[in-house]
Design a protein around this motif. Structure first.
Motif, PDB file in Angstrom:
ATOM      1  N   HIS A 363      35.629 -75.294 -21.624  1.00  0.00           N
ATOM      2  CA  HIS A 363      36.641 -74.437 -22.014  1.00  0.00           C
ATOM      3  C   HIS A 363      37.898 -74.914 -22.385  1.00  0.00           C
ATOM      4  O   HIS A 363      38.988 -74.557 -21.658  1.00  0.00           O
ATOM      5  CB  HIS A 363      36.629 -73.270 -21.288  1.00  0.00           C
ATOM      6  CG  HIS A 363      35.052 -72.657 -21.172  1.00  0.00           C
ATOM      7  ND1 HIS A 363      34.554 -72.163 -22.025  1.00  0.00           N
ATOM      8  CD2 HIS A 363      34.302 -72.777 -19.690  1.00  0.00           C
ATOM      9  CE1 HIS A 363      33.221 -71.728 -21.373  1.00  0.00           C
ATOM     10  NE2 HIS A 363      33.114 -72.186 -20.250  1.00  0.00           N
ATOM     11  N   ASP A 387      40.210 -76.478 -30.601  1.00  0.00           N
ATOM     12  CA  ASP A 387      39.315 -75.623 -29.744  1.00  0.00           C
ATOM     13  C   ASP A 387      38.477 -74.839 -30.753  1.00  0.00           C
ATOM     14  O   ASP A 387      39.171 -73.869 -31.174  1.00  0.00           O
ATOM     15  CB  ASP A 387      39.768 -74.695 -28.637  1.00  0.00           C
ATOM     16  CG  ASP A 387      38.771 -74.207 -27.667  1.00  0.00           C
ATOM     17  OD1 ASP A 387      37.688 -74.226 -28.163  1.00  0.00           O
ATOM     18  OD2 ASP A 387      39.386 -73.750 -26.565  1.00  0.00           O
ATOM     19  N   SER A 389      36.271 -72.556 -30.151  1.00  0.00           N
ATOM     20  CA  SER A 389      35.939 -71.304 -29.658  1.00  0.00           C
ATOM     21  C   SER A 389      36.975 -70.303 -30.074  1.00  0.00           C
ATOM     22  O   SER A 389      36.684 -69.038 -30.015  1.00  0.00           O
ATOM     23  CB  SER A 389      35.781 -71.376 -28.000  1.00  0.00           C
ATOM     24  OG  SER A 389      37.218 -71.742 -27.536  1.00  0.00           O
ATOM     25  N   TYR A 394      30.957 -65.948 -30.386  1.00  0.00           N
ATOM     26  CA  TYR A 394      30.418 -66.437 -29.135  1.00  0.00           C
ATOM     27  C   TYR A 394      28.804 -66.621 -29.453  1.00  0.00           C
ATOM     28  O   TYR A 394      28.365 -67.655 -28.946  1.00  0.00           O
ATOM     29  CB  TYR A 394      30.453 -65.308 -28.003  1.00  0.00           C
ATOM     30  CG  TYR A 394      29.579 -65.497 -26.716  1.00  0.00           C
ATOM     31  CD1 TYR A 394      30.244 -66.462 -25.940  1.00  0.00           C
ATOM     32  CD2 TYR A 394      28.448 -65.183 -26.636  1.00  0.00           C
ATOM     33  CE1 TYR A 394      29.488 -66.540 -24.488  1.00  0.00           C
ATOM     34  CE2 TYR A 394      27.830 -65.123 -25.470  1.00  0.00           C
ATOM     35  CZ  TYR A 394      28.474 -66.104 -24.432  1.00  0.00           C
ATOM     36  OH  TYR A 394      27.582 -66.186 -23.318  1.00  0.00           O
TER      37      TYR A 394
END
Length: 478
Positions: A363, A387, A389, A394
């Motif tokens: 993360h 990143d 994410s 998800y």
């Protein structure tokens, strides 16, 4: 202003090229118009080679649009299922990762193999390499399949003919030269609308000119999928929701992938990954290849991969894709994909996002300082360290991470933290037009072939659909 043709083909990708080639080869001498938003192949030059950055070419990215379409410029791999010792049964014909394709619906395994061999021979005639990858070490491949099976992964064993990005350009230039002068070809011309009266196609409109014809073939590629979707809604052309492939481009060292590269050249791995058991697969593996950006006509930049015959890197790249299909009321997979692309481009300033796998699973955001000491050096220099994410949902990221860890049971260091993810990579198949065996849509005399209409995936299948379309037209003429 009005011009009349016997056949009009929208798009000049592999399906269109092979359709016209086959018509000409078999003596069709009536008027044909090919129309394309991009440029001739000799003018398709990506400025990254000279400037080091994506210039977002107009009217279409030179990597994905123009004569020969997107697939030919990405890497140029031909699946060769037709070999007698491979995939004897229809259930084994995983066509581009999709096992419910139009072609499999209407054609038997033996028919598909005959068309594939015929199409492959055309490529050979125009200069494709006679060497097939993945045919020499069958016992080792079988052992690798068993190892994959123990990790709940299916390894699809299929011979591959690798054209190479630069060799693809040579082959398609020869095909362009063969066609040129025998049919009318309009480049850098966008089709504005279809002409449809009482559910019968009458032609197209482009540049304030009406091009009329009793037969119109839609041969648009991935970049034309959103255009086609709008026309389906406007003219009530019957379709069903297609699925989407959403994922990333993964880059590892050649050392990590050496066994797979030697045995198969392209390993096709597939698994229903816990906890969601969605289908996740590898796609378009490029040994000693290069990751590259590609920009769509709305300005969004995504990623793809290339592999040349002569120019080599120290890395192997491949796509890891999660197949998504949604039920009603969802009816726009392209909009969904572009929503992801929009978020990514908003965060990155219009560049692909680059992240170390180690940073993704801990993360953390990847930084330039981390990349300076990373064991794997990125082959693409115009990305944005960040990143993923923030961009991928998800469920998709969980599928990708778990698949990478699962693959590590087969290929040591596949989940090494220094391996690199580029994203997003999205395959825009769009809405799947409902066609009969003759490729005719619900609008009379309007046909659809290739990838943009959701009928095929991959270079070989798109090319085959063009040969099949030509056979249909010749039968109807007689």
């Amino acid at each position: 202003m009005e011009k009349n043709y016997d056949i009009i083909i929208v798009g000049m990708g592999p399906s269109s090229i092979f359709c016209v080639y086959e018509l000409l080869k078999r003596g069709y001498n009536k008027k044909i118009l090919m129309i394309e938003k991009g440029k001739p192949i000799e003018k398709r030059i990506c400025p990254i080679k000279s400037t080091g950055k994506c210039e977002k070419c107009k009217p279409i990215c030179n990597i994905i649009g123009g004569f020969s379409g997107a697939g030919a410029f990405s890497d140029g791999k031909l699946l060769s299922y037709y070999l007698s010792s491979y995939n004897q049964h229809i259930d084994d014909l995983y066509i581009g990762g999709k096992d419910d394709t139009f072609i499999k619906k209407y054609y038997s395994a033996s028919e598909i193999k005959k068309y594939m061999q015929y199409t492959d021979n055309i490529y050979l005639e125009f200069g494709a390499d006679h060497k097939l990858e993945g045919v020499e070490r069958k016992n080792e491949i079988k052992e690798l399949q068993k190892k994959a099976s123990r990790a709940n992964i299916k390894l699809i064993d299929v011979p591959v003919r690798h054209l190479g990005t630069e060799k693809s350009q040579e082959i398609y230039k020869k095909l362009e030269d063969y066609i040129k002068g025998k049919v009318d070809m309009l480049f850098e011309t966008e089709v504005e609308d279809l002409i449809i009266e009482k559910n019968v196609v009458k032609g197209i409109r482009a540049n304030d000119t009406y091009y009329t014809s009793d037969k119109v073939i839609l041969a648009v590629g991935v970049d034309g999928a959103s255009w086609l979707e709008k026309l389906c809604d406007k003219y009530n052309i019957i379709y069903r929701n297609g699925y989407m492939d959403i994922g990333i481009r993964y880059e590892l060292s050649n050392k990590t992938m050496s066994d797979i590269n030697k045995l198969l050249y392209e390993g096709k791995f597939m698994s229903n990954v816990p906890p969601y058991y969605d289908k996740v697969r590898t796609y378009c593996q490029n040994p000693s290849g290069f990751v590259t950006p590609e920009t769509y006509d709305n300005g969004y930049t995504l990623v793809n991969g290339h592999s040349y015959k002569t120019k080599k890197s120290n890395n192997t790249n491949l796509a890891i894709l999660v197949s998504e299909k949604f039920d009603s009321p969802f009816d726009s997979p392209i909009k969904y994909g572009f929503n992801i692309a929009e978020k990514a481009n908003l965060l990155s300033g219009g560049k692909p996002i680059v992240q170390r796998f180690g940073d993704l699973i801990t993360h953390q955001i990847t930084t330039e300082e981390k990349m300076k000491i990373n064991k794997v050096t990125p082959s693409m220099t115009c990305g944005y360290y960040g990143d993923l994410s923030y961009v991928l949902d998800y469920r998709t990221l969980t599928n990708i991470i778990n698949f990478i860890k699962q693959m590590n049971e087969i290929i040591p260091d596949f989940s090494d933290g220094d391996n690199i993810l580029y994203g997003p990579e999205i395959k825009f198949y769009g809405k799947e037009l409902i066609v009969n065996k003759n490729f005719e849509t619900s609008v009379k005399n309007l046909y659809s072939i290739g990838t943009g209409g959701g009928l095929t995936i991959g270079l070989m299948m798109a090319s085959m659909s063009g040969v099949m379309m030509a056979s249909t037209l010749l039968r109807e003429r007689n």
